[in-house]
Design a protein around this motif. Structure first.
Motif, short mmCIF file in Angstrom:
data_model
loop_
_atom_site.label_atom_id
_atom_site.label_comp_id
_atom_site.label_asym_id
_atom_site.label_seq_id
_atom_site.Cartn_x
_atom_site.Cartn_y
_atom_site.Cartn_z
N PRO A 150 0.83 -1.22 0.00
CA PRO A 150 0.00 0.00 0.00
C PRO A 150 0.86 1.26 0.00
N TYR A 151 0.34 2.30 -0.66
CA TYR A 151 1.13 3.52 -0.82
C TYR A 151 1.53 4.12 0.52
N GLY A 152 0.62 4.12 1.49
CA GLY A 152 0.93 4.70 2.78
C GLY A 152 2.11 4.04 3.45
N GLN A 153 2.18 2.72 3.33
CA GLN A 153 3.30 1.98 3.92
C GLN A 153 4.60 2.29 3.19
N LEU A 154 4.53 2.34 1.86
CA LEU A 154 5.72 2.69 1.07
C LEU A 154 6.16 4.10 1.38
N ARG A 155 5.21 5.01 1.52
CA ARG A 155 5.54 6.41 1.77
C ARG A 155 6.25 6.59 3.10
N GLU A 156 5.84 5.85 4.10
CA GLU A 156 6.47 5.98 5.41
C GLU A 156 7.95 5.62 5.34
N GLN A 157 8.27 4.57 4.61
CA GLN A 157 9.68 4.20 4.45
C GLN A 157 10.41 5.21 3.57
N ALA A 158 9.70 5.77 2.61
CA ALA A 158 10.32 6.78 1.74
C ALA A 158 10.69 8.03 2.53
N ARG A 159 9.82 8.42 3.48
CA ARG A 159 10.13 9.60 4.29
C ARG A 159 11.36 9.37 5.16
N VAL A 174 17.19 17.55 -1.98
CA VAL A 174 16.54 16.30 -2.35
C VAL A 174 15.15 16.66 -2.89
N HIS A 175 14.97 16.50 -4.19
CA HIS A 175 13.67 16.79 -4.81
C HIS A 175 12.87 15.49 -4.87
N LEU A 176 11.67 15.57 -4.37
CA LEU A 176 10.83 14.37 -4.23
C LEU A 176 9.95 14.20 -5.46
N ILE A 177 9.79 12.96 -5.89
CA ILE A 177 8.95 12.63 -7.03
C ILE A 177 7.88 11.64 -6.55
N ASP A 178 6.63 12.07 -6.60
CA ASP A 178 5.47 11.26 -6.21
C ASP A 178 5.46 10.95 -4.71
N LEU A 179 5.99 11.82 -3.88
CA LEU A 179 5.82 11.72 -2.44
C LEU A 179 4.70 12.70 -2.08
N ARG A 180 3.49 12.16 -2.01
CA ARG A 180 2.31 13.01 -1.91
C ARG A 180 2.00 13.41 -0.47
N THR A 181 1.43 14.61 -0.34
CA THR A 181 1.09 15.16 0.97
C THR A 181 -0.14 14.45 1.55
N PRO A 182 -0.14 14.12 2.84
CA PRO A 182 -1.32 13.49 3.44
C PRO A 182 -2.49 14.47 3.52
N GLU A 183 -3.69 13.95 3.32
CA GLU A 183 -4.90 14.77 3.36
C GLU A 183 -6.04 13.99 4.04
N TYR A 184 -6.92 14.72 4.74
CA TYR A 184 -8.19 14.18 5.17
C TYR A 184 -9.20 14.50 4.07
N TRP A 185 -9.79 13.45 3.49
CA TRP A 185 -10.76 13.64 2.41
C TRP A 185 -12.17 13.68 3.01
N LEU A 186 -12.84 14.79 2.80
CA LEU A 186 -14.21 14.97 3.26
C LEU A 186 -15.11 14.94 2.03
N GLU A 187 -15.70 13.78 1.75
CA GLU A 187 -16.47 13.58 0.53
C GLU A 187 -17.96 13.78 0.85
N LEU A 188 -18.53 14.83 0.28
CA LEU A 188 -19.90 15.23 0.59
C LEU A 188 -20.90 14.63 -0.40
N GLN A 189 -22.14 14.50 0.07
CA GLN A 189 -23.23 13.96 -0.76
C GLN A 189 -24.19 15.08 -1.15
N PRO A 190 -24.40 15.32 -2.44
CA PRO A 190 -25.27 16.42 -2.88
C PRO A 190 -26.68 16.34 -2.30
N GLU A 191 -27.23 15.11 -2.22
CA GLU A 191 -28.61 15.01 -1.72
C GLU A 191 -28.72 15.39 -0.25
#
Length: 1009
Positions: A150-159, A174-191
């Motif tokens: 999983p990406y999260g596990q790989l990312r932890e070792q990459a950091r 050190v320039h990072l390639i594809d080391l993405r920033t962590p985010e809380y995703w708040l996915e809303l429902q239109p209805e």
């Protein structure tokens, strides 16, 4: 000076002590000098990168690139800038004017201009990144970490790996390639939003106001100071879920959300290393770093990390310039050792057996002395410096040969040892001084060459001048001190070479005018014809080891789909036996790779031929619209061989001209794979806004645009620090709700807090948009580029023919040269000026030495012959007139004139008396006396350069042309010096005799000239 020379001559121990000190300091310097590929220079290049996630190319162009370019147009000292507006990113590449007197000030003006842009869109969450390029901080290594986890596990070792890489000595960035920033995703429902009468902007603002960490100050109490802080951060998902949006009735964030999850920012691109997807680390070295040592430290770290991580993880290396540096240094080292061995053989064959070792000692003495001064001056040991040291190996013994030969001649003439040594040194001291100065003057104009190639070449005149100064010390101090001991017994006088060459000189003196007419005019004509016929190639690629590949992919594809298409290139590279490693980056619409090949000496096929094979294979790859291949010659960056910007007019006329140029290039012999920078248009839905209704409901366009952006791309509405890194909150609709139908049901809040659904304000219209928009100096442009087959044509020939063919294009559209053809023209003009400066400086120096214009002009007679000889050498060997070949011609001119100068100085010290036959006899004797020393110096110079010229110890595509030109040029010109100088001097003496009043035989005897 005479006293100092006599002091060292009588003190051999002092000379030995000086020698030991120089050798020891040189060995220490050799150990400590940092190694790098190229000299440390300011490349005069700035990049400005701005990220605007989710924005279209048009949006990026209008709201980011255009605003930045408007400010950049006001900066003085910029030569040109190009920009690229693509989905989610603006990239501006700026080149400084080479004539800018203060580049640091221009860099600061650029930063100030970028900082003046204060109205960038809210979606631009980070300030534009301004980066100044220097040769010392370019990427030297690209490594990565990959695993089927999983990406999260790989990312932890990459950091963790990132932190360890930053601590490696010698790494600055050190320039990072594809080391993405962590985010809380708040996915809303239109209805649910509709049910609770909430808008996306309501929730975004509520989260921003709720997530607070602020210090209130400090109050004084009886127990001491007390700090007040307001902390209302939501660090856990449960905090977010229970956040209250409305109290009556109570509505929490989980009531309107389909999912609240921890994840990472959207993947904009992915990195590949040797065909594996990975998180990449682009490593930059510090200015003083030893790149080879730093690379070894990184490799050692990766080995330790591999043991720690185990077999589930891979730590591939996609690029390591230390391999090429080591390979190039090995080439220089082995060719240098080969040249040194040949020089020693030449000296042992041509000089007295007791004299040869001390003359040979000049080589380590001068080279190690040069290393010492370079180290003290803060220089590095790069391939250019090493090549300069090889170029000078055969030249630095010339002065030692001249001094030893003169001392030997005086000893053979009957002088005692002390008289022979001191007298011999005094005899040649002025000639040696001027000889060294002329060689320096031949190379010093290289300091004023234009462009980055000229900047990098500063180490050549610097290194050569330092080596020549040590040669001067050696010839006047070290050699005389040791000649005293080896000349106790007078050597037998024998010089068969002078007698053997005498008939040739005698013929030249018998027909001096005929010789000059048959030599100078044909040589000048031949030089001009060859100059026109030889292909002009800035930096040949016959020794290249790097290939850059760029691909334009089909539009309207997801990142995963684009990666599946781009993977065909990775498979092709994996099947190519000459590939050592590669790394790449793939986005939705384009991809790029940097490929490292095996050293040229280990391949039977050149990098150009490999690239052509890949071009043919790539034409069959599905989903890849075009593939571009750029072979890195190893010289200064200068663009593609054919690189044109189509600027001005409107989109239609500009495209017509670009199509016409592309079609013309496709049919021109020797032009390969002409390519336009335009990408396919991609599908787009546009909002058609009903402005009267917008005004009636009191809704702003900004509200409307923000609502749509939050719904589809999402918006970072707040952030917290969790652990030791930043975590963002991203507000967005659920993935299955991101459609025009669901967007129509979203609310925006109008005047009086009334809710208005989007379907009352907008309509959706299908259309297309540009995937990429290019600018040149602030105007829209289309880049047309191509490679060439150097066996058939050259960049200047292609561009000249193209400009003639395009003479009748729309006058509103300009075709601007921006590649190798432009740089080659500028370089050739600069080299021509450098050549003229060198010749003029040498002429002035000779006029100062001889105090006569005629003597200096005689010395310059060999210049056209030398230039013609050098061009013939290039033609015979099938080499183009490259930048470094021209540098070699300039250097060879100085060496050839030196040979003429020493002979002229011999003549200048004589009294020419009597009739014409006696003058010819004196000139003949002087020329024959110079045959042996000139033979020795010529052989040593050629022997020192021969291995590098032919790559006997490995081929170097940059320095081989210099060695080839100087070596063969000196060898071919040396006999002509012994003919042209006596013949020219004879004509000069005759002219002076005619101008001098003839004295009567009774009163003054024969005329003295």
């Amino acid at each position: 000076m005479s006293v100092l020379l006599n002091w060292f001559t009588g003190r051999r121990l002092a000379a030995n002590l000086l020698s030991v000190v120089v050798v020891v300091l040189g060995l220490v310097a050799l150990r400590d000098l940092p190694m790098a590929e190229k000299p440390r220079i300011d490349l005069g290049h700035v990049s400005v990168s701005t990220f605007y996630p989710g924005a279209s190319a048009e949006d990026v162009e209008a709201n980011v690139t255009g605003k930045l370019e408007k400010e950049l147009l006001s900066v003085a000292g910029i030569r040109k800038f190009t920009s690229r507006s693509a989905s989610g990113q603006s990239s501006i590449s700026i080149s400084l004017d080479p004539e800018a007197s203060n580049p640091a000030e221009v860099y600061q003006d650029i930063r100030d201009a970028v900082n003046r842009v204060s109205d960038l869109p809210a979606g631009v969450t980070e300030l534009p990144l301004v980066r100044v390029a220097k040769s010392s901080n370019l990427d030297f290594m690209v490594v990565g970490i990959s695993a089927d986890l999983p990406y999260g596990q790989l990312r932890e070792q990459a950091r963790q790996l990132e932190l360890k890489l930053r601590r490696v000595p010698g790494i600055s960035e050190v320039h990072l390639i594809d080391l993405r920033t962590p985010e809380y995703w708040l996915e809303l429902q239109p209805e649910q939003l509709k049910r609770y009468q909430l808008t996306l902007t309501d929730i975004a603002d509520a989260i921003g106001q709720r997530n607070v960490l602020m210090t209130g100050g400090t109050i004084q109490t009886d127990d001491g100071n007390l700090e007040l802080i307001t902390s209302a951060q939501m660090l856990a998902l449960s905090d977010l879920s229970s956040m209250v949006l409305r109290s009556n009735p109570e509505v929490t964030l989980k009531d309107v959300s389909g999912a609240i999850r921890q994840g990472f920012e959207r993947r904009q691109s992915l990195a590949t290393i040797n065909g594996q997807t990975a998180i990449g680390f682009d490593l930059r070295a510090t200015e003083a770093a030893d790149v080879i040592a730093t690379s070894k430290a990184v490799q050692a770290l990766l080995q330790r990390e591999q043991v720690r991580l185990g077999p589930d993880y891979q730590l591939p290396i996609g690029f390591d310039i230390a391999r090429e540096i080591q390979s190039r240094f090995d080439i220089v080292k082995y060719n240098g050792l080969g040249g040194l061995a040949l020089v020693l053989v030449a000296l042992s064959l041509c000089l007295h057996r007791k004299v040869a070792p001390w003359v040979a000692f000049s080589i380590p003495f001068c080279l190690l002395g040069t290393m010492t001064v370079l180290s003290m001056g803060g220089q590095i040991l790069d391939s250019y410096t090493m090549a300069a040291l090889i170029l000078i190996i055969g030249i630095i013994v010339d002065d030692a040969v001249v001094v030893s030969e003169r001392i030997t001649a005086r000893r053979q003439g009957g002088d005692d040892v002390m008289t022979a040594v001191s007298g011999g040194v005094k005899d040649v001291f002025p000639a040696i001084t001027v000889s060294i100065l002329t060689t320096m003057l031949a190379f010093l104009p290289l300091l004023f060459l234009p462009g980055n190639a000229g900047k990098m070449l500063y180490v050549l005149p610097l290194t050569i001048s330092i080596a020549l100064l040590f040669s001067f010390i050696d010839a006047l101090v070290i050699i005389p001190a040791h000649m005293k001991s080896v000349m106790t017994q007078a050597p037998v006088a024998e010089d068969p070479w002078g007698a053997r060459f005498a008939p040739v000189v005698r013929w030249a003196l018998r027909y001096p005018k005929r010789l000059l007419a048959l030599t100078l005019l044909p040589a000048s004509g031949l030089a001009w014809v060859l100059y026109i016929q030889l292909p002009t190639l800035f930096f040949p690629t016959d020794g290249a080891y790097l290939v850059e590949i760029s691909a334009q992919l089909e539009g309207n594809q997801t990142l995963e789909q684009s990666w599946q298409r781009a993977a065909a290139v990775d498979r092709m590279l994996a099947k190519t036996g000459q590939v050592v490693s590669w790394y790449g980056e793939v986005s939705e619409t384009e991809a790029s790779w940097t490929v490292s090949l095996t050293p040229a000496s280990e391949r039977s096929i050149g990098a150009d031929a490999i690239a052509r094979q890949w071009q043919q294979q790539g034409a069959q790859f599905a989903g890849i619209l075009s593939l571009e291949f750029d072979v890195d010659s190893g010289g200064a960056p200068s663009g593609r061989p054919v690189d044109l910007q189509i600027v001005g007019g409107n989109d239609a006329t500009r495209q017509q001209v670009a199509d016409r140029v592309t079609q013309w290039l496709a049919q021109y012999p020797g032009v390969l794979a002409p390519h336009q920078s335009q990408a396919d248009a991609v599908a787009q839905l546009k909002l058609s806004v009903d402005y009267p209704w917008l005004s009636r409901y009191g809704v702003t366009l900004e509200q409307l645009a923000r609502t749509v952006r939050i719904a589809i791309e999402g918006e970072r509405v707040s952030r917290v620090f969790k652990g030791n890194e930043e975590v963002f909150y991203r507000l967005v609709l659920e993935e299955n709700d991101r459609s025009p139908e669901e967007l129509n049901n979203l609310y925006v809040r109008g005047s009086g807090s009334q809710l208005v659904s989007l379907d009352k304000l907008v309509q959706w219209q299908s259309g297309q948009r540009d995937e990429v928009i290019n600018h040149f100096n602030g105007e829209r442009s289309i880049r047309v580029s191509a490679n060439i087959d150097t066996a058939l044509t050259d960049p200047i020939a292609v561009e000249d023919a193209l400009m003639s063919a395009m003479d009748g294009v729309d006058p509103a559209v300009a075709i601007v040269s921006s590649g190798q053809a432009r740089d080659t023209r500028e370089a050739l003009v600069g080299l021509a000026i450098a050549m003229a400066m060198a010749v003029m400086a040498i002429a002035v120096l000779m006029m100062v030495l001889f105090d006569r214009l005629g003597d200096a002009l005689v010395g310059l007679l060999v210049v056209p012959v030398g230039v013609a000889a050098a061009l013939v050498v290039l033609w015979v060997h099938g080499k183009p007139l490259s930048f470094f070949a021209t540098v070699g011609i300039i250097g060879m001119t100085g060496v050839v004139v030196n040979n003429a100068l020493v002979l002229l100085y011999h003549y200048h010290g004589q009294q020419f008396m009597g009739d014409d036959s006696r003058l010819r006899r004196q000139l003949l004797e002087g020329a024959c006396s110079r045959v042996r020393p000139m033979l020795v110096t010529t052989l040593t110079t050629v022997a020192g350069l021969l291995p590098l010229a032919y790559g006997l110890g490995g081929y170097d595509n940059l320095m081989s042309p210099i060695s080839l030109v100087i070596g063969w040029g000196i060898l071919l010109t040396a006999p002509m010096v012994l003919m042209l100088v006596p013949a020219g001097y004879l004509l000069l003496l005759r002219r002076r005799a005619r101008q001098q009043p003839v004295r009567s035989q009774e009163g003054a005897g024969a005329p003295v000239i």
